[in-house]
Design a protein around this motif. Structure first.
Motif, PDB file in Angstrom:
ATOM      1  N   PHE A   1       0.834  -1.253   0.164  1.00 15.94           N
ATOM      2  CA  PHE A   1       0.128   0.020  -0.051  1.00 15.94           C
ATOM      3  C   PHE A   1       1.140   1.462   0.051  1.00 15.94           C
ATOM      4  O   PHE A   1       0.779   2.012  -0.498  1.00 15.94           O
ATOM      5  CB  PHE A   1      -0.643   0.444   1.044  1.00 15.94           C
ATOM      6  CG  PHE A   1      -1.271   0.839   1.866  1.00 15.94           C
ATOM      7  CD1 PHE A   1      -3.299   1.915   0.280  1.00 15.94           C
ATOM      8  CD2 PHE A   1      -0.871   2.037   1.962  1.00 15.94           C
ATOM      9  CE1 PHE A   1      -3.627   2.751   0.508  1.00 15.94           C
ATOM     10  CE2 PHE A   1      -2.438   3.479   1.902  1.00 15.94           C
ATOM     11  CZ  PHE A   1      -3.043   3.786   1.135  1.00 15.94           C
ATOM     12  N   VAL A   2       2.132   1.367   0.974  1.00 19.21           N
ATOM     13  CA  VAL A   2       3.098   3.079   1.338  1.00 19.21           C
ATOM     14  C   VAL A   2       3.630   2.371  -0.253  1.00 19.21           C
ATOM     15  O   VAL A   2       3.841   3.256  -1.249  1.00 19.21           O
ATOM     16  CB  VAL A   2       3.419   2.095   1.800  1.00 19.21           C
ATOM     17  CG1 VAL A   2       4.910   3.289   2.099  1.00 19.21           C
ATOM     18  CG2 VAL A   2       2.700   2.056   3.339  1.00 19.21           C
ATOM     19  N   MET A   3       3.986   1.796  -1.070  1.00 15.26           N
ATOM     20  CA  MET A   3       5.090   1.790  -1.867  1.00 15.26           C
ATOM     21  C   MET A   3       4.127   1.831  -3.472  1.00 15.26           C
ATOM     22  O   MET A   3       4.109   2.734  -3.698  1.00 15.26           O
ATOM     23  CB  MET A   3       5.080   0.708  -2.517  1.00 15.26           C
ATOM     24  CG  MET A   3       6.457  -0.002  -0.828  1.00 15.26           C
ATOM     25  SD  MET A   3       8.110   0.755  -1.638  1.00 15.26           S
ATOM     26  CE  MET A   3       8.644   0.249  -2.817  1.00 15.26           C
ATOM     27  N   VAL A   4       2.699   1.540  -3.396  1.00 16.13           N
ATOM     28  CA  VAL A   4       2.271   1.867  -4.574  1.00 16.13           C
ATOM     29  C   VAL A   4       1.315   3.234  -4.112  1.00 16.13           C
ATOM     30  O   VAL A   4       1.794   4.185  -5.412  1.00 16.13           O
ATOM     31  CB  VAL A   4       0.242   0.551  -4.441  1.00 16.13           C
ATOM     32  CG1 VAL A   4      -0.270   1.553  -5.304  1.00 16.13           C
ATOM     33  CG2 VAL A   4       1.037   0.151  -4.748  1.00 16.13           C
ATOM     34  N   ARG A   5       0.871   3.692  -2.687  1.00 14.01           N
ATOM     35  CA  ARG A   5       1.148   5.292  -2.688  1.00 14.01           C
ATOM     36  C   ARG A   5       2.261   6.524  -2.775  1.00 14.01           C
ATOM     37  O   ARG A   5       1.857   7.039  -3.459  1.00 14.01           O
ATOM     38  CB  ARG A   5       0.494   5.416  -1.225  1.00 14.01           C
ATOM     39  CG  ARG A   5      -0.138   6.490  -0.779  1.00 14.01           C
ATOM     40  CD  ARG A   5      -0.116   7.247   0.376  1.00 14.01           C
ATOM     41  NE  ARG A   5       1.310   6.820   0.655  1.00 14.01           N
ATOM     42  CZ  ARG A   5       1.481   6.847   2.244  1.00 14.01           C
ATOM     43  NH1 ARG A   5       0.233   6.525   3.119  1.00 14.01           N
ATOM     44  NH2 ARG A   5       3.039   6.568   2.554  1.00 14.01           N
ATOM     45  N   ASN A   6       3.243   6.008  -2.446  1.00 14.53           N
ATOM     46  CA  ASN A   6       4.150   6.714  -2.714  1.00 14.53           C
ATOM     47  C   ASN A   6       4.862   7.636  -4.023  1.00 14.53           C
ATOM     48  O   ASN A   6       5.042   7.624  -4.428  1.00 14.53           O
ATOM     49  CB  ASN A   6       5.215   6.234  -1.833  1.00 14.53           C
ATOM     50  CG  ASN A   6       5.814   6.426  -0.218  1.00 14.53           C
ATOM     51  OD1 ASN A   6       4.688   6.983  -0.002  1.00 14.53           O
ATOM     52  ND2 ASN A   6       6.083   5.625   0.888  1.00 14.53           N
ATOM     53  N   ARG A   7       5.105   5.760  -4.896  1.00 15.20           N
ATOM     54  CA  ARG A   7       5.242   5.963  -6.467  1.00 15.20           C
ATOM     55  C   ARG A   7       3.974   7.113  -7.083  1.00 15.20           C
ATOM     56  O   ARG A   7       4.562   7.009  -8.424  1.00 15.20           O
ATOM     57  CB  ARG A   7       5.570   4.132  -7.100  1.00 15.20           C
ATOM     58  CG  ARG A   7       6.786   3.711  -6.130  1.00 15.20           C
ATOM     59  CD  ARG A   7       7.271   2.892  -7.390  1.00 15.20           C
ATOM     60  NE  ARG A   7       8.032   2.278  -6.766  1.00 15.20           N
ATOM     61  CZ  ARG A   7       8.885   0.709  -7.237  1.00 15.20           C
ATOM     62  NH1 ARG A   7       8.676   0.386  -8.130  1.00 15.20           N
ATOM     63  NH2 ARG A   7      10.329   0.222  -6.658  1.00 15.20           N
ATOM     64  N   SER A   8       3.091   7.088  -7.125  1.00 22.39           N
ATOM     65  CA  SER A   8       1.803   7.967  -7.095  1.00 22.39           C
ATOM     66  C   SER A   8       1.840   8.850  -7.225  1.00 22.39           C
ATOM     67  O   SER A   8       1.625   9.194  -8.373  1.00 22.39           O
ATOM     68  CB  SER A   8       0.913   6.293  -6.931  1.00 22.39           C
ATOM     69  OG  SER A   8       0.380   5.742  -7.103  1.00 22.39           O
ATOM     70  N   ILE A   9       2.356   9.170  -5.790  1.00 24.59           N
ATOM     71  CA  ILE A   9       2.835  10.169  -5.412  1.00 24.59           C
ATOM     72  C   ILE A   9       3.704  10.929  -6.493  1.00 24.59           C
ATOM     73  O   ILE A   9       3.347  12.176  -6.886  1.00 24.59           O
ATOM     74  CB  ILE A   9       2.444  10.386  -3.863  1.00 24.59           C
ATOM     75  CG1 ILE A   9       1.212  10.640  -3.020  1.00 24.59           C
ATOM     76  CG2 ILE A   9       3.287  12.252  -3.792  1.00 24.59           C
ATOM     77  CD1 ILE A   9       1.047  10.581  -1.927  1.00 24.59           C
ATOM     78  N   ASP A  10       5.165  10.170  -6.370  1.00 24.89           N
ATOM     79  CA  ASP A  10       6.450  10.649  -7.142  1.00 24.89           C
ATOM     80  C   ASP A  10       5.825  10.761  -8.038  1.00 24.89           C
ATOM     81  O   ASP A  10       6.160  12.374  -9.125  1.00 24.89           O
ATOM     82  CB  ASP A  10       6.979   9.684  -6.725  1.00 24.89           C
ATOM     83  CG  ASP A  10       7.884   9.377  -6.311  1.00 24.89           C
ATOM     84  OD1 ASP A  10       7.072  10.045  -4.800  1.00 24.89           O
ATOM     85  OD2 ASP A  10       8.193   8.230  -5.577  1.00 24.89           O
ATOM     86  N   HIS A  11       4.676  10.077  -9.166  1.00 21.57           N
ATOM     87  CA  HIS A  11       4.114  10.723 -11.062  1.00 21.57           C
ATOM     88  C   HIS A  11       3.713  11.493 -10.786  1.00 21.57           C
ATOM     89  O   HIS A  11       4.288  12.395 -12.199  1.00 21.57           O
ATOM     90  CB  HIS A  11       3.811   8.854 -10.893  1.00 21.57           C
ATOM     91  CG  HIS A  11       3.453   9.484 -12.368  1.00 21.57           C
ATOM     92  ND1 HIS A  11       4.264   8.715 -13.612  1.00 21.57           N
ATOM     93  CD2 HIS A  11       2.059   9.585 -12.888  1.00 21.57           C
ATOM     94  CE1 HIS A  11       3.440   9.202 -14.428  1.00 21.57           C
ATOM     95  NE2 HIS A  11       2.128   9.690 -14.139  1.00 21.57           N
ATOM     96  N   VAL A  12       2.712  11.893 -10.079  1.00 17.39           N
ATOM     97  CA  VAL A  12       2.591  13.092 -10.430  1.00 17.39           C
ATOM     98  C   VAL A  12       3.494  14.319 -10.153  1.00 17.39           C
ATOM     99  O   VAL A  12       2.617  15.101 -10.526  1.00 17.39           O
ATOM    100  CB  VAL A  12       1.112  12.875  -9.329  1.00 17.39           C
ATOM    101  CG1 VAL A  12       0.472  14.476  -8.767  1.00 17.39           C
ATOM    102  CG2 VAL A  12      -0.351  11.940  -9.432  1.00 17.39           C
TER     103      VAL A  12
END
Length: 76
Positions: free
Chosen positions: A63-74
């Motif tokens: 969950f944390v990895m997906v959230r962080n990578r998604s935020i980094d992408h944005v």
């Protein structure tokens, strides 16, 4: 060896629960294709590095990895 097999089975179980992580990424990124890429990368990295995750709560980690990578992408 038994612990390794148990851990692989646990990772496989969480991989089968891919959809919630994919949906989380869509909500953050706003693009289905990028969400697939991000969620896929996270699962791939976790499977490649499962031995390091032995004392980790796998769903929380994913969950944390997906959230962080998604935020980094944005942010890019």
């Amino acid at each position: 060896p038994c612990k390794v097999v148990e851990r692989r089975c646990e990772m496989k179980t969480h991989t089968n629960q891919y959809r919630p992580f994919f949906v989380l990424s869509i909500l953050i990124v706003g693009n289905e294709e990028w969400a697939k890429v991000i969620a896929g990368e996270v699962f791939s990295c976790a499977l490649d590095d499962f031995s390091r995750l032995r004392n980790t709560n796998i769903p929380s980690y994913l969950f944390v990895m997906v959230r962080n990578r998604s935020i980094d992408h944005v942010r890019r």
